[in-house]
Design an enzyme around this catalytic site. Structure first.
Site, PDB file in Angstrom:
ATOM      1  N   LYS A   1       1.793   3.517  12.713  1.00 14.15           N
ATOM      2  CA  LYS A   1       2.483   5.144  13.221  1.00 14.15           C
ATOM      3  C   LYS A   1       2.854   6.622  12.950  1.00 14.15           C
ATOM      4  O   LYS A   1       2.585   6.139  10.747  1.00 14.15           O
ATOM      5  CB  LYS A   1       4.028   4.380  13.356  1.00 14.15           C
ATOM      6  CG  LYS A   1       4.323   3.407  14.803  1.00 14.15           C
ATOM      7  CD  LYS A   1       5.437   2.845  14.900  1.00 14.15           C
ATOM      8  CE  LYS A   1       5.752   2.404  16.510  1.00 14.15           C
ATOM      9  NZ  LYS A   1       6.917   1.922  16.288  1.00 14.15           N
TER      10      LYS A   1
ATOM     11  N   GLY B   1      11.518  -6.670 -11.333  1.00 10.89           N
ATOM     12  CA  GLY B   1      13.167  -5.870 -11.487  1.00 10.89           C
ATOM     13  C   GLY B   1      13.005  -4.675 -11.547  1.00 10.89           C
ATOM     14  O   GLY B   1      13.385  -3.846 -11.901  1.00 10.89           O
TER      15      GLY B   1
ATOM     16  N   HIS C   1      34.398  22.245  -9.368  1.00 10.71           N
ATOM     17  CA  HIS C   1      35.401  21.635  -9.874  1.00 10.71           C
ATOM     18  C   HIS C   1      36.160  20.944  -8.850  1.00 10.71           C
ATOM     19  O   HIS C   1      36.748  21.416  -7.656  1.00 10.71           O
ATOM     20  CB  HIS C   1      36.151  21.462 -11.086  1.00 10.71           C
ATOM     21  CG  HIS C   1      37.234  20.569 -11.218  1.00 10.71           C
ATOM     22  ND1 HIS C   1      37.134  19.527 -12.261  1.00 10.71           N
ATOM     23  CD2 HIS C   1      38.144  20.828 -11.264  1.00 10.71           C
ATOM     24  CE1 HIS C   1      38.229  18.603 -12.602  1.00 10.71           C
ATOM     25  NE2 HIS C   1      39.337  19.433 -11.216  1.00 10.71           N
TER      26      HIS C   1
END
Length: 460
Positions: free
Chosen positions: A42, A180, A439
């Site tokens: 696909k 891992g 901020h």
């Protein structure tokens, strides 16, 4: 072999419609080329159907599960009763279907000829698909990758790959994850959020071994806190299947029992049996060897994406596809350097990095010529609101530019865009410190880290 005397011919013939292949096709059409795009499965390739998109959908479901469990900390009383994998998969598959429909429509609207079937290179300018030959004045190899296993470790039964894990309609109670790296830690993160007892087995000394040591330390600490178990530094020996599940044995004799074993040892290049070597293309351990401009050295044949040695990331392949189209057009695009390709691992906490880590920088410049700073997200207001912890680490050449940025924390991957600009444009800490960061955002932490590396920290 099919008769190629009257074969349909394109300016650019792309073999593979994953991230690299379809990007090459789309940019080539913009540049005025006729394009044939060959795909056996696909449009969208691994990333859309078996990689980036479905895994990140699972990770989002996992994040919501964690939010439900922890909601009371934020004054919202919820309960997380169960995971409905049928509904999770319906959500995931709906995202894929929508993206696939959009991509298919886009490809069609641009006049790209899609050729369905497995393509095989049968000459320096010819690809054969289902017995029909197609010619390309230029050919782009973009055949992608597959889930690898280890020699002698057969996939089947209760030993699965990430491809199978993405289609599971029920959850195991326990799982051993072999590997891992990115795939392993992402699935461990998902499954832990879903209530699975997950254990990672990694033969190298640490999880995500390619990351900066400070990031590795933070991830392993966070995984221990989450209850994700891992065993590092000892290699896999064997697995035995029985009625109850699997018994995984390591080289030191240690064993782990679980319902299944997920093999997550990386991805291999999909190049076998496609005629590359027969056409004269150099292939080394399955990878197509190119020069820095992604040319194979044979005719007008280029290669992009996971089959080219280097980091196997969808956005790298995507950018390489655009690069090759530009290269063929004679536009002389800038060479793509792997070290400046941003990387994000979407486990919890997320990892994001670009550029050199500290050991790499010290090897390149010398230990005494490298400066680093670690900004603790505990000092960042938005991170406190989100309930996440972690660090942003900047690495610079002494008295020089920032050469690497490494981050870990919840949603920290959203900051990789600025980090890549900083490293790629060789900005100095003083340059970044002068920028205004809104901020409260996690983005502020980049500015704070830069101020610290420039020798003028405000909050430390």
């Amino acid at each position: 072999m099919a008769d190629s005397a009257t074969a349909q011919e394109f300016d650019i013939l792309v073999l593979g419609a994953g991230s690299g292949g379809y990007a090459a096709a789309l940019r080539a059409v913009q540049l005025g080329f006729s394009v044939g795009l060959v795909e056996k499965a696909k449009l969208g390739g691994t990333c859309l159907h078996n990689g980036c998109i479905p895994t990140k959908a699972l990770l989002h479901s996992a994040e919501l599960a964690d939010h439900a469990k922890d909601a009371s900390k934020y004054g919202v009383n919820l309960s997380m009763d169960s995971i409905d994998m049928a509904a999770v998969n319906a959500y995931k598959d709906g995202i894929i279907a929508g993206k696939f429909k959009g991509l298919t429509g886009l490809i069609k609207s641009k006049g790209i000829t899609v050729i369905e079937g497995e393509g095989k290179l049968v000459g320096t300018d010819t690809v054969e698909v289902n017995g029909t030959a197609y010619k390309g004045k230029n050919i782009v190899l973009a055949t992608g990758s597959y889930s690898k296993t280890l020699p002698g470790l057969e996939i089947g039964g209760k030993v699965i790959t990430s491809d199978h894990a993405l289609q599971m309609d029920t959850l195991p109670k326990s799982a051993v994850i072999l590997g891992g790296g990115v795939i392993g830690v992402e699935f461990a993160s998902v499954w832990k959020s879903f209530g699975v007892d997950a254990t990672i087995v990694e033969g190298l000394p640490s999880l995500v071994p390619n990351e900066d040591p400070a990031i590795i330390k933070q991830l392993e600490r966070a995984f221990k806190k989450r209850g994700i178990k891992f065993n590092t530094g000892v290699f896999f020996d064997k697995v035995e299947q029985n009625d109850d599940g699997v018994v995984v044995t390591l080289a030191d004799g240690k064993t782990f029992e679980a319902d299944l074993l997920l093999v997550a040892v990386g991805r291999g290049p999909s190049t076998a049996g496609l005629g590359f070597e027969e056409a004269g293309v150099t292939v080394d351990r399955g990878f197509v060897i190119t020069d820095e401009r992604l040319h194979t050295g044979v005719g007008n044949i280029y290669a992009v994406g996971d089959i080219v040695p280097g980091v196997q990331l969808a956005h790298r392949g995507f950018q390489q596809g655009i690069f090759v189209a530009e290269e063929i057009a004679g536009n002389k695009p800038a060479v793509i350097e792997d070290i400046n390709v941003p990387k994000v691992t979407y486990c919890d906490p997320e990892i994001a990095s670009v550029g050199l880590n500290q050991p790499q920088a010290e090897e390149k410049y010398g230990k005494d010529n490298v400066e680093t700073v670690e900004y603790n997200l505990a000092g960042n207001g938005k991170s406190s609101i989100l309930g996440t912890s972690g660090i942003i680490k900047m690495v610079r050449e002494k008295d020089g530019p920032i050469v690497g940025m490494h981050m870990i924390g919840g949603r920290i991957g959203e900051q990789i865009g600025e980090a890549q600009l900083i490293v790629s444009w060789e900005a100095y800490p003083e340059d970044v410190a002068a920028l205004i960061h809104a901020h409260p955002t996690q983005n502020e932490a980049l500015g704070e880290a830069a101020m610290a590396l420039a020798g003028r920290p405000l909050h430390g």
